[in-house]
Enzyme design. Structure first.
Site, mmCIF file in Angstrom:
data_model
loop_
_atom_site.group_PDB
_atom_site.id
_atom_site.type_symbol
_atom_site.label_atom_id
_atom_site.label_comp_id
_atom_site.label_asym_id
_atom_site.label_seq_id
_atom_site.Cartn_x
_atom_site.Cartn_y
_atom_site.Cartn_z
ATOM 1 N N HIS A 280 -17.396 -2.198 19.222
ATOM 2 C CA HIS A 280 -17.702 -2.390 20.642
ATOM 3 C C HIS A 280 -17.385 -1.145 21.440
ATOM 4 O O HIS A 280 -16.553 -0.323 21.043
ATOM 5 C CB HIS A 280 -16.936 -3.584 21.205
ATOM 6 C CG HIS A 280 -15.459 -3.512 20.979
ATOM 7 N ND1 HIS A 280 -14.875 -3.946 19.806
ATOM 8 C CD2 HIS A 280 -14.443 -3.058 21.756
ATOM 9 C CE1 HIS A 280 -13.566 -3.773 19.875
ATOM 10 N NE2 HIS A 280 -13.281 -3.229 21.045
ATOM 11 N N CYS B 183 12.878 -0.844 21.585
ATOM 12 C CA CYS B 183 13.799 -0.368 20.553
ATOM 13 C C CYS B 183 14.595 0.796 21.152
ATOM 14 O O CYS B 183 14.203 1.356 22.177
ATOM 15 C CB CYS B 183 13.064 0.057 19.286
ATOM 16 S SG CYS B 183 11.966 1.467 19.479
#
Length: 629
Positions: A67, A174
């Site tokens: 797409h 993190c």
């Protein structure tokens, strides 16, 4: 708007002639141009290829959805194409692709177009529907199949359909914000899409907060998923069902997280209290909270250590390049004016290492009132000789002192709430923490001095053994708590050895951390038939990650086959760390990989040991791994 409004029969290709991915794209783009859906073949194809370079749109199960959304599209169109023999479209499951839906969306595509395309994705999850599509022979049959599906659905408007669709919000974070944060976000979005669940994921990465959750998002959400190894803004989730898990769960346990969030069993989060007792029990909160608090300090400390440490190391190199008399070697790094500049600037940043570590640990525990006491605890640890370990203890001490003050001052009148934060907490927190640190510094200094003396005297067998242990830790969980513990230990030793030429421990840690991604590169080159096309491509990116000391690049491979991958990584990383320790190679920088190679005492041997470790791990992984299907 329905799929049949975008699915044009004159665009369908019932017998795709292409035999590979690029020619298949060319054939579909050409058909879109022929029917007038696009105005510029090259521009639209460029958009398709750009999307494929991010991640293959071959979804697996024989389906691909290439797409693009750009100015070349004149009319929103979905092209259906079918290959009789299947094409290697580099699908995520490594299997041939038979059904293609090329989506052309104009730049101004409205929300109804996007909803229709989302509905297409949902229908392609149904195996029975996909099997029917594989057996159609004419464009009319394809159109009728979609038309029948739409008629069978209950008549309801799009607004009601969106309201009935499950919606979740998530936050990933993190300590370093480089790899785990975005891997977890991608995994959650991908799995939610497969399960027909709408999700919005906020990332707390190294560049700050991206895709931030709004109050409306949180209010509309069924539940909240927090996959984080550091503190994030939590009070906004007050009263919502919330799962609080390590960031690794967002990568490896994605489906179970989403199912639990939707099941209604997630505990309700309550503002300042951090978590209810039920949530604490479910998430192993105490240990996880300790780790998050520690990593909050470490993540804020690292930029100071890395930038300051490298500039100090460069001052040594400049003096060595310009020249220093033998009788003035003790002034290395400050002897020449140019070197002194670098040393002064780097030293200024490096001196913040311990206060920042302790300050942000305390802030993670006691919020902003803990920052003052934490910074002071780190500074007292530095000046009192307690070093890195003293700052570590001081940070937790300051945070819990502030929590203690909050409890004992809770009964004060509400009119004093404002003054508590700016006066009572900082003053009493600083006083109590400071007095305790003066006492704690005495035993912590003895421990710190003993550890430093041991590290400075290490050579031969002792250094090799420590290097092996740290190397195995670096590869054990690839950026998780064990890996971070080894890295934090390495940076702590660097603080006390930078003036003596660098740290053997830091050198062992970095060498070991570079091995797993490089091992992936070697394994995918030497044992190509045991890896899918997608894995072989990922192997190429791992050489960059490995050379840059980003151990997390190996996570997808470890997650896919942990019983073979992780032991293989541990063997090679332990070997590299042990060899570096045995030959007493010192490193002056806390990060950087090959980009700081000249800050090593023996660059050639260092690179050789990393290569040996990567070869051993790569060959071991290749031998153990099963044949790719």
């Amino acid at each position: 708007m329905e799929i049949t409004d975008l699915l044009r029969q004159d665009a369908m290709i019932m017998d795709l002639k292409a035999s590979d991915k690029i020619t298949a794209i060319d054939e579909m783009v050409e058909r879109l141009y022929d029917i007038g859906a696009i105005s510029d073949r090259a521009a639209f194809k460029a958009g398709i290829i750009a999307r494929e370079e991010q991640t293959s749109t071959g979804l697996g199960d024989g389906i691909a959805m290439p797409h693009a959304k750009n100015a070349a599209v004149k009319q929103a169109t979905v092209l259906f194409a079918k290959s009789q023999n299947g094409i290697d479209y580099e699908a995520l499951d490594g299997q041939p692709t038979f059904l293609f839906f090329m989506i052309a969306a104009p730049e101004g595509a409205n929300q109804t177009h996007l909803q229709a395309l989302a509905a297409l994705s949902g229908r392609l999850i149904d195996p029975a529907f996909v099997n029917q599509l594989k057996n159609v022979q004419t464009p009319e049959e394809v159109f009728e199949l979609f038309n029948q599906i739409e008629k069978e659905q209950e008549p309801e408007n799009e607004e009601n359909e969106n309201l009935n669709r499950p919606f979740l919000v998530a936050v990933t974070a993190c300590p370093t914000g480089i790899a785990h944060t975005f891997m977890a976000a991608d995994a959650l979005k991908r799995k939610a899409n497969e399960m027909g669940v709408e999700i919005k994921v906020e990332t707390n990465g190294s560049e700050g907060v991206k895709n931030k959750l709004t109050p409306d998002d949180i209010k509309r959400a069924t539940a909240v998923i927090v996959a984080a190894d550091k503190k994030i803004e939590m009070n906004r989730f007050d009263g919502k069902p919330l799962l609080n898990r390590p960031v690794s769960d967002g990568i490896r346990k994605t489906e179970s997280l989403i199912n639990e969030a939707l099941s209604g069993s997630a505990p309700i989060y309550h503002g300042d209290t951090s978590a209810t007792q039920e949530e604490t029990q479910k998430s192993g909160s105490f240990g996880q909270e300790i780790y998050k608090n520690l990593m909050n300090g470490v993540s804020h400390m690292l930029p100071f250590v890395i930038a300051g440490g490298i500039l100090i190391a460069l001052s040594f190199m400049i003096d060595q390049f310009i020249g220093v008399p033998v009788d003035s070697l003790d002034q290395l790094g400050t002897y020449n004016m140019q070197a002194a500049w670098f040393n002064q600037i780097g030293g200024a940043a490096f001196s913040f290492m311990l206060p920042v570590l302790a300050g942000f640990i305390a802030m993670s525990i006691g919020d902003r009132p803990g920052l003052v006491a934490g910074f002071a605890a780190g500074a007292l640890a530095s000046s009192g000789g307690a070093g890195f370990l003293g700052a570590l203890v001081g940070g937790f001490l300051a945070g819990y002192v502030v929590l203690f003050l909050r409890k004992i001052l809770r009964s004060l009148p509400k009119s004093l709430d404002g003054i508590k934060t700016i006066l009572f907490y900082p003053v009493f927190g600083l006083l109590i923490t400071g007095l305790l640190m003066l006492l704690i510094n005495v035993p912590m200094k003895l421990i710190n001095d003993a550890l430093n003396n041991f590290l400075l005297s290490m050579d031969g067998t002792n250094a090799a053994l420590l290097g092996i242990i740290l190397g195995v830790m670096m590869a054990a969980d690839l950026g998780g708590p064990i890996n971070k513990a080894a890295y934090v230990f390495g940076t702590g030793t660097l603080a006390s050895t930078v003036a003596t030429g660098g740290s053997v421990v830091m050198a062992s840690v970095m060498a070991a951390g570079m091995v797993p991604p490089l091992a992936i590169f070697i394994a995918t080159r030497l044992f190509k038939n045991k890896f899918t096309q997608q894995e072989r491509e990922a192997g190429l990116t791992n050489i960059v990650m490995g050379l840059s000391f980003v151990t997390e690049g190996a996570i997808p491979f470890a997650a896919a086959d942990p019983l073979r991958a992780i032991p293989s990584f541990m063997v090679g990383a332990g070997l590299a760390g042990g060899l570096v320790g045995a030959f007493s190679i010192k490193l002056l920088a806390p990060h950087g990989g090959v980009f700081v190679i000249f800050l090593l005492s023996n660059p050639f041997m260092y690179l050789l040991f990393i290569l040996v470790g990567a070869l051993v791990s790569g060959i071991l992984l290749g031998v153990l791994k099963q044949q790719s299907k």
